[in-house]
Design an enzyme around this catalytic site. Structure first.
Site, PDB file in Angstrom:
ATOM      1  N   SER A 175      69.637  14.514  28.212  1.00 59.88           N
ATOM      2  CA  SER A 175      69.494  13.068  27.473  1.00 59.88           C
ATOM      3  C   SER A 175      69.134  13.338  26.049  1.00 59.88           C
ATOM      4  O   SER A 175      68.308  14.383  26.037  1.00 59.88           O
ATOM      5  CB  SER A 175      68.698  12.335  28.388  1.00 59.88           C
ATOM      6  OG  SER A 175      68.297  11.032  27.775  1.00 59.88           O
ATOM      7  N   TYR A 188      60.618  11.309  33.232  1.00 55.71           N
ATOM      8  CA  TYR A 188      62.009  11.787  32.997  1.00 55.71           C
ATOM      9  C   TYR A 188      62.105  12.445  31.624  1.00 55.71           C
ATOM     10  O   TYR A 188      62.781  13.498  31.515  1.00 55.71           O
ATOM     11  CB  TYR A 188      62.832  10.343  32.613  1.00 55.71           C
ATOM     12  CG  TYR A 188      64.413  10.383  32.644  1.00 55.71           C
ATOM     13  CD1 TYR A 188      65.214  10.729  33.600  1.00 55.71           C
ATOM     14  CD2 TYR A 188      64.777  10.151  31.345  1.00 55.71           C
ATOM     15  CE1 TYR A 188      66.489  10.977  33.637  1.00 55.71           C
ATOM     16  CE2 TYR A 188      66.364  10.298  31.113  1.00 55.71           C
ATOM     17  CZ  TYR A 188      67.142  10.607  32.337  1.00 55.71           C
ATOM     18  OH  TYR A 188      68.406  10.857  31.971  1.00 55.71           O
TER      19      TYR A 188
END
Length: 302
Positions: A175, A188
């Site tokens: 990401s 995350y």
């Protein structure tokens, strides 16, 4: 000896310039992509989201076999049937990549039932979308086990055989938050930064390993179930990516043996800005884009 060292030092900038020019030429005239017709692909988190679209895309590219790993049998079975209908052999296994023993056990089962894996796609991930003080300790551990440590276990399970065959590819669906963290998803962001370091180190370690490559994909927010409810201040300026597009670009990068893929291309500007702007300016960009608050309302799922 000193003359030789001085000569190497003087040639080094010229070599760097050559590599930069070579990369520029490759952008204009990319090399011919390799075929995937003989490859056996294993996708973690392959039952839904980007993983499901990756399975479809590898099937479109005529991969020999597709193997799906995940924790929800219903999703895995549905995706497996879809891939079979596209004419590609497909198998699925229930596996939680955060569980080391389970990964090694299922990797053995894959080798015995399906054969050697030549492309490993580490796609499985979880996100809880809470601040540090609001996060449950077990949830924090789960995100690190799945998003980061899971890649250690899967790569250790399949990379040795790839090195023996001199044919393999390790892919990580990461990401852009690995490069630019935001509040409200501390678990995350931390796990993805660790994952990025893992892939960077792995990629460098494979430089002298013929036939074995690595690709790290760093997409912007993608419209999947996992980020359902995520809000940004300017959705027209920062639109969500479609999972099918991320999957297509990922497979294209694998075919080109591309080491890093940022999606969309404008994310390259983010990397440049982070390296030259003062902290105060970066903070103002976050405030303007709304990323200080955009993660407060979404519901993360595997």
């Amino acid at each position: 000896m000193e003359c030789r060292a001085l000569g190497s030092l003087l040639l080094f900038p010229l070599h760097m310039l050559y590599l930069v020019l070579k990369a520029a030429v490759r952008m204009v005239r990319p090399p011919r992509p390799r075929e995937l017709s003989g490859e056996t692909v294993l996708i973690t988190g392959g039952g839904r989201g980007i993983g499901r679209h990756l399975a479809h895309e590898f099937a479109r590219q005529r991969a020999k076999k597709v193997i799906l790993w995940g924790r929800t049998e219903k999703c895995l079975k549905e995706t497996c049937e879809e891939v079979k209908m596209m004419g590609t052999e497909c198998h699925y296994f229930i596996c939680d990549v955060g569980n080391r023993e389970e990964v090694y056990r299922q990797a053995k089962a894959v080798r015995e039932k399906v054969g050697d894996v030549t492309i490993l796609v580490n796609n499985a991930a979880v996100v809880h979308g809470k601040s540090l003080m609001d996060s449950d300790d077990d949830a924090l551990l789960k995100s690190q086990h799945v998003n980061t440590l899971g890649q250690f276990w899967t790569t250790k399970a399949f990379l040795p055989r790839m090195l023996e065959l001199q044919n393999g590819h390790i892919v990580c669906l990461n990401s852009v938050l690995a490069l630019s963290a935001i509040p409200g998803a501390i678990d995350y962001c931390t796990s993805k930064s660790s994952s990025f370091a893992f892939m960077e180190s792995l990629t460098l370690g494979l430089l002298d390993c013929p036939g074995v490559h690595a690709t790290t994909v760093l997409p912007f927010h993608t419209s999947t179930e996992m980020f359902q409810g995520m809000k940004v201040r300017f959705p027209n300026l920062f639109p969500s990516l479609k999972p099918e597009m991320v999957a297509r670009k990922t497979v294209e990068s694998v075919k080109l043996n591309q080491a890093i893929l940022l999606l969309p291309w404008t994310m390259h500007l983010l990397v440049i800005l982070k390296s030259i702007l003062p902290t105060a300016a970066l903070e103002e960009i976050h405030r303007f884009s709304g990323s200080y608050t955009c993660m407060n309302t979404f519901k993360g799922r595997t």
